[in-house]
Design a protein around this motif. Structure first.
Motif, short mmCIF file in Angstrom:
data_model
loop_
_atom_site.label_atom_id
_atom_site.label_comp_id
_atom_site.label_asym_id
_atom_site.label_seq_id
_atom_site.Cartn_x
_atom_site.Cartn_y
_atom_site.Cartn_z
N GLY A 25 0.67 -1.25 -0.29
CA GLY A 25 -0.46 -0.05 0.25
C GLY A 25 0.82 1.39 -0.09
N TRP A 128 -9.54 5.55 -8.28
CA TRP A 128 -9.00 5.20 -7.59
C TRP A 128 -9.89 6.43 -6.42
CZ3 TRP A 128 -5.42 8.89 -5.10
CH2 TRP A 128 -5.23 8.04 -4.15
N SER A 131 -12.44 7.05 -4.41
CA SER A 131 -12.65 6.35 -3.52
C SER A 131 -12.03 6.89 -2.40
CB SER A 131 -11.53 4.99 -3.61
OG SER A 131 -10.32 4.84 -3.50
N LEU A 339 -3.09 0.61 -6.88
CA LEU A 339 -3.27 1.07 -5.41
C LEU A 339 -5.27 0.08 -6.69
CD1 LEU A 339 -2.23 4.24 -4.71
CD2 LEU A 339 -1.48 2.33 -4.01
N GLU A 342 -3.25 -3.80 -6.14
CA GLU A 342 -3.44 -3.93 -4.88
C GLU A 342 -4.45 -4.36 -3.99
OE1 GLU A 342 -0.33 -2.85 -2.18
OE2 GLU A 342 -1.35 -1.58 -2.23
N THR A 343 -5.46 -3.72 -4.27
CA THR A 343 -6.89 -3.75 -3.40
C THR A 343 -8.25 -5.50 -4.24
OG1 THR A 343 -7.32 -1.16 -3.22
CG2 THR A 343 -8.82 -2.35 -2.84
#
Length: 345
Positions: A25, A128, A131, A339, A342-343
């Protein structure tokens, strides 16, 4: 996706390759490399190798792109397939392709999902940002283009292609470095007289922002329009030619004033596009402009013109190495893609 905790996000553009390394992260490395993809796929190979040398290798790679648009390829779909094939050969480990609303797809599915993969980097950034900031105007001002995306209650644009976004005003072909000045205005004022602008590739936006002292050196990775020096004096000479003059026909203050006139024209184009965006009227007054791209300072000017506060994309990151903050804002789609991937693991 695997539980391995390190991933590299890639944004394969037609003029630059951008890459971001994310570990648990945390954004730990970001790089931008010039890549004149229209000259051949070997340029992509060289740019990817340079980025790998700067960031190191990871086992997982998340990829978005706009490079399929260059005229090296007969069609956008052919460009997607060719780029994915080249990356598959060049990158160790697993590739995950960002296909926008279709989610993540494997390289073997690139042809079947080419329409969703093509030019989806703006959607990665918007997804992103949504979010972190559910109501905002995302203004990503790159070297060549500007993405203007309304994010409302966590939902970004309904557009699905560059053609859709050109119609809606969400894609404006005006950037910090590579835009020919003839694209910004048909005529400009110089020393009290109106001059029509020559439709010649004599100067670019890099020249105006250099003369104004606002061009980040790292952002200017391509030769000047005449292949000449990148100094204020050389930029003034190129700017003078746009209105049929020689540089000695004015002072440096005159040429800086003309540069500011072109800068105002660029900003006016972005303001007009922003005010007509689908959904812009639904944003509350306190919804910010999220500024990204090499032309982040132009995005901040846009925020001021729209009477909204400006925040940088880097300020929305929860964990980023201090040395990467500016680069993370510049290379927003690469960071966002890493990112998001990764989520999704």
């Amino acid at each position: 996706m695997s539980s391995d905790c390190t991933i590299t996000g890639w944004d394969i553009g037609g003029a630059h390759v951008k890459a971001a390394r994310v570990e648990r992260g945390r954004v730990t490395g970001v790089v931008q490399v010039a890549c004149p993809l229209w000259q051949g796929l070997d340029k992509l190979d060289a740019a990817v190798a340079q980025a790998r040398a700067a960031l190191g290798d990871t086992r997982h790679h998340a990829v978005t792109m706009t490079g399929e648009m260059v005229d090296l390829f007969d069609s956008r779909a052919a460009g997607v397939v060719a780029i994915v094939e080249r990356l598959t050969a060049a990158l160790p480990g697993e590739l995950h392709l960002y296909a926008g609303r279709s989610g993540w797809v494997a390289p073997s599915a690139a042809a079947a999902h080419a329409d969703d993969i093509a030019s989806a980097n703006w959607l990665a950034t918007a997804a992103w940002v949504a979010s972190r900031c559910p109501q905002a105007l995302l203004a990503d001002i790159g070297s060549t283009t500007s993405d203007l995306i309304v994010i409302d209650r966590g939902v970004a644009s309904a557009s699905r292609s560059d053609a859709d976004r050109l119609i809606s005003g969400e894609l404006v072909y005006a950037g910090l470095v590579r835009t020919p000045l003839m694209a910004l205005a048909p005529a400009v004022d110089f020393r009290g007289r109106r001059h029509r602008v020559m439709a010649e590739h004599f100067a670019t936006t890099a020249d105006i922002w250099r003369l104004l002292g606002e061009l980040p050196e790292y952002a200017d990775q391509y030769p000047a329009a005449d292949g000449g020096a990148k100094t204020p004096q050389a930029s003034a000479r190129r700017l003078a030619r746009m209105i049929g003059r020689d540089v000695d026909e004015g002072s440096m203050d005159d040429w800086r004033t003309l540069a500011a006139t072109f800068a105002d024209a660029q900003l006016a184009t972005l303001v007009d596009a922003s005010r007509a965006l689908p959904g812009i009227a639904n944003l509350p007054a306190d919804a910010p402009v999220v500024c990204a791209g090499a032309g982040c300072m132009i995005a901040a000017r846009l925020a001021d013109a729209l009477d909204r506060r400006a925040v940088t994309l880097a300020s929305l990151l929860t964990d980023c190495a201090p040395t990467c903050l500016d680069d993370a804002t510049t290379c927003a789609p690469a960071v966002a893609t890493a990112l998001l991937a990764e989520t999704a693991r």
